[in-house]
Every structure is written in structure tokens, then in C-alpha cells.
Design a protein around this motif. Structure first.
Motif, PDB file in Angstrom:
ATOM      1  N   SER A  13      -9.891  -2.265  -6.333  1.00 29.20           N
ATOM      2  CA  SER A  13      -8.333  -1.833  -6.308  1.00 29.20           C
ATOM      3  C   SER A  13      -8.365  -0.313  -6.513  1.00 29.20           C
ATOM      4  CB  SER A  13      -7.702  -2.495  -7.578  1.00 29.20           C
ATOM      5  OG  SER A  13      -8.594  -2.369  -9.053  1.00 29.20           O
ATOM      6  N   GLY A  14      -9.299   0.182  -6.109  1.00 33.43           N
ATOM      7  CA  GLY A  14      -9.093   1.796  -5.994  1.00 33.43           C
ATOM      8  C   GLY A  14      -8.083   2.368  -4.841  1.00 33.43           C
ATOM      9  N   LEU A  43     -10.498   6.968  -9.872  1.00 32.06           N
ATOM     10  CA  LEU A  43      -9.097   8.003 -10.087  1.00 32.06           C
ATOM     11  C   LEU A  43      -8.570   7.588 -11.565  1.00 32.06           C
ATOM     12  CD1 LEU A  43      -7.231   8.514  -6.897  1.00 32.06           C
ATOM     13  CD2 LEU A  43      -8.459  10.199  -8.106  1.00 32.06           C
ATOM     14  N   THR A  44      -8.864   6.652 -12.187  1.00 34.72           N
ATOM     15  CA  THR A  44      -8.456   6.066 -13.248  1.00 34.72           C
ATOM     16  C   THR A  44      -9.032   7.034 -14.304  1.00 34.72           C
ATOM     17  OG1 THR A  44      -9.895   4.348 -13.832  1.00 34.72           O
ATOM     18  CG2 THR A  44      -7.593   3.764 -12.789  1.00 34.72           C
ATOM     19  N   THR A  45     -10.141   7.640 -14.094  1.00 34.26           N
ATOM     20  CA  THR A  45     -11.096   8.367 -15.020  1.00 34.26           C
ATOM     21  C   THR A  45     -10.832   9.991 -14.849  1.00 34.26           C
ATOM     22  OG1 THR A  45     -13.190   8.261 -13.697  1.00 34.26           O
ATOM     23  CG2 THR A  45     -12.824   6.559 -15.191  1.00 34.26           C
ATOM     24  N   TRP A  63      -1.949   7.843 -13.201  1.00 35.84           N
ATOM     25  CA  TRP A  63      -0.599   7.614 -12.758  1.00 35.84           C
ATOM     26  C   TRP A  63      -0.479   7.252 -11.199  1.00 35.84           C
ATOM     27  CZ3 TRP A  63       2.223  10.434  -8.788  1.00 35.84           C
ATOM     28  CH2 TRP A  63       3.731  10.156  -8.866  1.00 35.84           C
ATOM     29  N   LEU A  64      -1.400   8.321 -10.417  1.00 39.00           N
ATOM     30  CA  LEU A  64      -1.232   7.821  -8.796  1.00 39.00           C
ATOM     31  C   LEU A  64      -1.587   6.423  -8.661  1.00 39.00           C
ATOM     32  CD1 LEU A  64      -1.365   8.578  -6.257  1.00 39.00           C
ATOM     33  CD2 LEU A  64      -3.652   9.658  -6.050  1.00 39.00           C
ATOM     34  N   MET A  65      -2.842   5.728  -9.417  1.00 35.18           N
ATOM     35  CA  MET A  65      -3.250   4.548  -9.105  1.00 35.18           C
ATOM     36  C   MET A  65      -2.194   3.470  -9.681  1.00 35.18           C
ATOM     37  SD  MET A  65      -5.650   5.273  -7.316  1.00 35.18           S
ATOM     38  CE  MET A  65      -5.833   3.517  -6.978  1.00 35.18           C
ATOM     39  N   GLN A  69      -0.620   0.674  -7.155  1.00 36.96           N
ATOM     40  CA  GLN A  69      -0.415  -0.743  -7.583  1.00 36.96           C
ATOM     41  C   GLN A  69       1.059  -1.257  -7.451  1.00 36.96           C
ATOM     42  OE1 GLN A  69      -2.866  -2.185 -10.887  1.00 36.96           O
ATOM     43  NE2 GLN A  69      -1.298  -3.788 -11.283  1.00 36.96           N
ATOM     44  N   ALA A  70       1.808  -0.363  -7.887  1.00 36.70           N
ATOM     45  CA  ALA A  70       3.273  -0.966  -8.148  1.00 36.70           C
ATOM     46  C   ALA A  70       3.611  -1.131  -6.643  1.00 36.70           C
ATOM     47  CB  ALA A  70       4.103   0.119  -8.637  1.00 36.70           C
TER      48      ALA A  70
END
Length: 335
Positions: A13-14, A43-45, A63-65, A69-70
Motif C-alpha cells: 500500500s505504498g 513514505l510513512t516514515t 499525509w501524502l499516503m 489511500q483516501a
């Protein structure tokens, strides 16, 4: 046990996996994304992101991820938080076994499990990540314009990162624990010829020095690998460049891997050695490893998968049309 079936199953889910999901959902394929142990990917890190197209200001990786996802969910993607422990790619639909006992089936499978940077594993490293310590010069080098930086490693990646950083920094130090580099000779020649790069041989990083408060990284504690003597190198940023681990162990023996563990794809596509299985993002890319390139190959994977299904369904329809003719011919032959 619950079996979840979809036309397109996406593992990861990247940026690659979510881009594939967005395109697949818009094509009416009702994709399922199994998020894995790190939803959102690397990117979550990552804190500051300044090189993703479309944003004039610095944005935050998590935030970008969340936005990706949204968007994927908005157009019809189903997100599942599970860890896959086994796969069966010998037949379609492909099957993934979840840690909780659920089974995920897909008429096609998109592998977007990514790759993780290798780290030194010393105590001070984790605390300094994002505070002066990075594993991607292309991502973060811009933040060190005019500052002193260090690169840790001795292979192609380390030399390439050191050369790249000279675009931003007038003072680059390459730190290698041996007395010779593993990088290709042409890269070594470019490195040694560059006046802005200094090489420290037979040195290993013993610690990352925190300046306290908002100062972040201010230096590296080094140990001489031949004498054991210690020293301190003042620096504003440090880039660990000792390689990456592609997350492909789950697929070993099920799909072809290269010598480094990455999934090779047919040139210009995302097709793997198994028809109906596609790979995108860092799991198949050992060269660029950027969020934007991962997103691009995620788009490619969705389009490749959609065309594969369309061709398979067309052939199935043709076969179904041939069957009555065969039955008629067999009946006439028996008269």
C-alpha cells in the motif's frame, strides 16, 4: 476462514500499490489492497517531501499516503489490514493466505511490496532518522544545500549518492570501512577525480552525534577498523548507502527473482515470469527508488493487468463459442 475474491488483488500500500488501485478501481475492477505490516510504505516514515509533483510547499510523507489511500477508497478500492504468510501462484485465481486465516483470491495479482533500506543498526541511528540521517540522497540532498554531508558505504549506491550530493554540497565525505571500494571502476574514477569529495578509508560509524534541541545531527563518531582509534567528524547530514532489501522473500520459488532478490519484469512492462502476476514500485526497481516512479509503475501495472484480463476473457468467450461447434461436429461424425 473467509475467502475474499477480486478481479485485481494488490499486495502493498505504498505509492505503487495505491496508484495501481486507483486505476484499477476507476476501471471497475473492484480491487482489494492487502496493506501488509507497513501500511503506506516507506513514505510513512519520511517527514519532509519536497520532490513529489503538484505541491509547491513541503509536504509530509504520512499525509501524502493518507491522501492516496483516501483517493483509492473513494473510487472503489477495498483496503484490508492483514499480513500475508503464504502464496499460491500455480493457478488462477491466485491465492494469498493471511495471518489471521483469511484467504485473498485475485484473477490477477499486483506485487507492490517495496524495498527497505539497509541500516547500520547502531543505537543512535534510529533516534536520528529524519534529523540529519537519511538513506536517500536523491530524496533529501536538497535540504543540505551549502552544508557538509557524509555518505556511508562503499558500493555503487554509496558512490552514486556521493557524486549526486556534490550538486548541493561543496564538502562531501565518503566513509568506508575497508581500504578499497566495491563500486564499478568508472564510478570510482569519477569519485576520485571530484575535488569536492574526500574519502575516509578503514572507518566505521560508531555513533551519530545529536546536537540537542532542534540542532539535529552535528557529527559522526568514527572508529578506525585497523587501529581501533576513535575520532569525530563534524557534519550536518549523513546518508547511509549500504543497499536495500526488496520485500520478496514471500515469493521466492513462486516467481523469478534476480540475484539481488528483486522481481525482474519484461522491459517496458510490469509483467513477471508468471502470467497474470505484475510487479511495480521498488520491489522491481533497484535504480530510481522514488515515490513518483513507484506511482508511475503502479499505473502501468493496473493497465497491464486490465489488458491481460481483457485478453483472457476474450479468449474464454471464443472458446465458449467453439464448444457448440465441436459438439455438432462430434455428433455428425457419429452418424
Amino acid at each position: 476462514m473467509t475467502v475474499h475474491h477480486t478481479r485485481m488483488l494488490i499486495l502493498g500500500s505504498g505509492p505503487a500499490g495505491l496508484s495501481a488501485a486507483i486505476y484499477a478501481a476507476r476501471a471497475g475492477m473492484n480491487p482489494i489492497v492487502v496493506q501488509g505490516i507497513q501500511p503506506g510504505g516507506q513514505l510513512t516514515t519520511t517527514t519532509d517531501v519536497e520532490n513529489y509533483p503538484g505541491f509547491a510547499d513541503v509536504i509530509q510523507g504520512p499525509w501524502l499516503m493518507e491522501q492516496m489511500q483516501a483517493q483509492a477508497e473513494h473510487v472503489g478500492t477495498r483496503m484490508v489490514w492483514d499480513t500475508v504468510t503464504g502464496v499460491d501462484l500455480t493457478r488462477r485465481p491466485f491465492r494469498l493466505n493471511g495471518d489471521g486465516g483469511d484467504v485473498y483470491e485475485g484473477d490477477v495479482l499486483v506485487i507492490a511490496t517495496g524495498a527497505q533500506a539497509k541500516w547500520l543498526g547502531i543505537d543512535s541511528e534510529e533516534a536520528m532518522k529524519g534529523k540529519g540521517v537519511s538513506a536517500c540522497a536523491t530524496c533529501d540532498g536538497f535540504f543540505y544545500r551549502g552544508k557538509k554531508v557524509a555518505v556511508i558505504g562503499g558500493g555503487n549506491t554509496a558512490v552514486e549518492e556521493a557524486l549526486y550530493l556534490t550538486n548541493h554540497s561543496p564538502d562531501v565525505t565518503l566513509i568506508h570501512r575497508r581500504d578499497s571500494l566495491r563500486a564499478e571502476r568508472i564510478l570510482q574514477e569519477r569519485l576520485h577525480a571530484h575535488p569536492g569529495i574526500t574519502v575516509l578509508w578503514n572507518r566505521e560509524v560508531a555513533g551519530f552525534v545529536d546536537g540537542g534541541g532542534t540542532a539535529g545531527l552535528v557529527g559522526l563518531d568514527l572508529r578506525d577498523t585497523t587501529t581501533g582509534e576513535t575520532s569525530r567528524l563534524a557534519t550536518d547530514g549523513a546518508f547511509v548507502a549500504i543497499g536495500h532489501h526488496p520485500a520478496t522473500e514471500l515469493f521466492r520459488g513462486h516467481v523469478d527473482l534476480d540475484d539481488d532478490g528483486y522481481i525482474p519484469v519484461q522491459p517496458g512492462t510490469t509483467r513477471t515470469s508468471v502470467p497474470g502476476v505484475f510487479a511495480c514500485g521498488d520491489v522491481a526497481d533497484k535504480v530510481y527508488r522514488q515515490a513518483v516512479t513507484a506511482a508511475g509503475t503502479g499505473c502501468m501495472a493496473a493497465l497491464d493487468a486490465e489488458r491481460f484480463l481483457a485478453a483472457a476473457e476474450h479468449e474464454s468467450d471464443r472458446e465458449a463459442m467453439r464448444e457448440p461447434l465441436r459438439e455438432k461436429e462430434n455428433a455428425e461424425a457419429s452418424w
